[in-house]
Design an enzyme around this catalytic site. Structure first.
Site, PDB file in Angstrom:
ATOM      1  N   GLU A 253      -1.791   5.518  -1.257  1.00 26.95           N
ATOM      2  CA  GLU A 253      -0.984   6.446  -2.057  1.00 26.95           C
ATOM      3  C   GLU A 253      -1.477   6.609  -3.494  1.00 26.95           C
ATOM      4  OE1 GLU A 253       3.207   5.658  -1.269  1.00 26.95           O
ATOM      5  OE2 GLU A 253       2.935   6.302   0.802  1.00 26.95           O
ATOM      6  N   GLU A 360       0.203   5.652   7.741  1.00 27.77           N
ATOM      7  CA  GLU A 360       1.459   4.941   7.468  1.00 27.77           C
ATOM      8  C   GLU A 360       2.658   5.834   7.715  1.00 27.77           C
ATOM      9  OE1 GLU A 360       1.830   2.710   3.631  1.00 27.77           O
ATOM     10  OE2 GLU A 360       3.939   3.290   3.813  1.00 27.77           O
TER      11      GLU A 360
END
Ligand SMILES: *[C@@H]1O[C@H](CO)[C@@H](O)[C@H](O)[C@H]1NC(C)=O
Length: 523
Positions: A253, A360
């Site tokens: 991220e 994810e």
């Protein structure tokens, strides 16, 4: 739309969703030493004495849990509500596999179980009596699903990384995460493709001397070099412990998180330059086989990030694939508006040499509105089925769940960012774990679509996009046809499956809120 505005928009969308708390039913299965959860039956050659034999696996809200039935095809169609046609001559992406993340929290929870239950849980995920995971994600040092923030180089300004040390991964701090990974590799029925992802560098490498609050790397060549070498040191240390990796993501991220837990924020330009000038050359020199994935972040950013990084040939030469997460815009609740799967199709059309891997996903991640585990929630399983199926139909080579196991509170998580997981463990008593519907929905893909399978043509008389019943079709390396059918409708349906050119029909009744996997040898 600016991300802030779009997020606000999505939150309002979400508030409009009916929050059905009226008659909540817990659809989980409790697994104990005395009453173990049922082993899931596998497929073997005797299942197919003739070309008309097929195997049907079902999971339904009304009670099936990857139940296996042997059946025979018919020579005429049931005229079903949906007619699925498989075209083996139309081929798309090759599948890497399916799996989940081996985090500190997963290891800590699993260690709380009795030895017998630990083995049962590992078997559930990795062996033929389970859902046969083939992918695993490993955080490089700590993340929010750790009990504290740590790195492998705690000595400040140790640019040469002389103090690099992974012994924390064999300690109680991480629940002996390395030991769990070694056990999984020993138990697994199939080879596992492991990939690693860093959440943050050592704090001293950041501009704010902190891993939280979305820090940036110190803008110094020595720091970029040192952070790149850190990856090499990690792979060397794990290799010495018998753990070989298939891939790595540049950064978990990189577009940033809420700021409450570890991250290393990068703009697409910063990631491009880091890969081009530092990490790419470093990894190719010392781990040339390793697959390098960019992004590892929300689909909403896909266009900007891929155009910036893959649009630069000097950076793109080091990138093998693109990792995606499912969170930012609650994309699956409002997929009709945000079109996350179109974003993936666009990337494949523009950069056909790049693979897309879902790296994810989890449920229960939205603060206040929908945070933490919901034991036995059927809808959360169905959302997994929906996202996996549509990701695959939008060229994803696989799908990676977040923590393979959490406790009943959805942790431990030092930043209190608790979420849900397919398996929840009673960590206090240590005498039970629970399989959530998500576990079975994942299993309908992971157990059957073996690594090396190819997605093939799959059409229907009712367009998938407009109907509550959806399908994806594959041909495995053993020449088995695999068809996964998801029925999110509130009623059951009849449907049939036919391989183009074959005289035989698979005629099926599907229950409301269910998922099925059909397997038979290539005609
Ligand atoms: C960075 O933070 C650590 C831990 O809070 C502290 O011990 C150290 O002195 C800080 N270093 C600098 C250069 O400020």
């Amino acid at each position: 739309m600016p991300e802030f505005a779009s997020n606000i928009f999505m939150k309002f969308q979400l508030l409009a969703l009916p929050t059905v708390a009226l008659a909540f039913t817990d659809y989980s299965d409790k697994c104990t030493s005395d009453v173990p959860c049922a082993a899931i039956e596998s497929i073997s050659a005797p299942d197919f004495p003739t070309k008309q034999d097929y195997v049907l696996y079902s999971t339904s809200q009304s009670g099936d849990r990857l139940n296996k039935v042997n059946k025979k095809m018919d020579t005429s169609s049931n005229g079903g509500w949906q007619e699925i046609r498989v075209d083996l001559d139309t081929k798309f992406q090759t599948i890497l596999g399916f799996g989940g993340a081996l985090t500190d929290s997963a290891a800590i929870n699993i260690n709380k179980l009795t030895p017998d239950l630990q083995n049962q849980l590992i078997d559930s995920y990795y062996t033929e009596g389970g859902i046969e995971y083939t992918v695993g994600r490993v955080p490089i040092a700590s993340c929010d699903f750790s009990t504290e923030v740590y790195s492998y180089v705690e000595v400040e300004e140790d640019l040469e990384l002389d103090s690099f040390d992974i012994s924390v991964d064999s300690s109680d701090t991480t629940g002996n995460k390395l030991g769990l990974i070694q056990r999984v590799l020993k138990a697994t029925a199939n080879p596992i493709s492991l990939f690693a992802s860093p959440w943050a560098p050592p704090a001293w490498m950041t501009q704010t001397n902190s891993t939280v609050g979305n820090p940036s790397l110190r803008d110094e060549p020595e720091i970029y070099e040192s952070w790149s070498k850190y990856f090499t040191k990690f792979f060397e240390a794990y290799r010495a412990a018998g753990v070989e990796f298939w891939g790595v993501t540049v950064q978990n991220e990189p577009a940033g998180n809420t700021g409450a837990w570890q991250d290393l924020k990068m703009s697409p330009e910063e990631q491009r330059d880091f890969v081009k000038n530092y990490l790419g050359p470093e990894l190719r020199a010392f781990n040339p086989e390793l697959k390098i994935m960019m992004h590892d972040d929300q689909r909403v950013h896909l266009k900007e990030w891929t155009d910036t990084i893959l649009g630069d040939p000097d950076a793109a030469q080091y990138v093998d694939g693109v990792g995606i997460h499912w969170y930012s815009e609650v994309e699956d609740y409002v997929a009709w508006a945000t079109k996350p799967f179109d974003k993936m199709n666009d990337v494949t059309a523009k950069y056909p040499d790049q693979f897309i891997l879902a790296t994810e996903a989890c449920n229960g991640f939205i603060p206040i509105i929908d945070q933490g585990p919901k034991l036995g929630d059927w809808n959360r399983g169905e959302r997994y089925g929906y996202d996996i199926l549509h990701d695959l139909n939008a060229h994803a080579v696989g799908w990676t769940d977040w923590n393979i196991a959490l406790d009943l509170e959805g942790g431990p998580n030092w930043a209190k960012n608790v979420v849900d997981a397919p398996i929840l463990i009673d960590a206090e008593a240590g005498d039970a774990y629970y399989r959530n519907p998500m576990f079975y929905y994942l299993g309908h893909f992971s157990k059957f679509i073996k690594p090396g399978s190819v997605r093939v043509g799959c059409s229907s008389t009712a367009p998938f996009t407009q109907s509550p019943m959806e399908a994806a079709c594959f041909l495995t390396p053993a020449d088995m046809v695999v068809v996964v059918v998801l029925n999110r409708d509130i009623t059951g349906h009849k449907y049939n499956v036919q391989v183009k050119g074959s005289d035989n029909f698979v005629n099926v009744d599907v229950d409301k809120h269910s998922i099925q996997t059909i397997v038979f040898p290539k005609p």
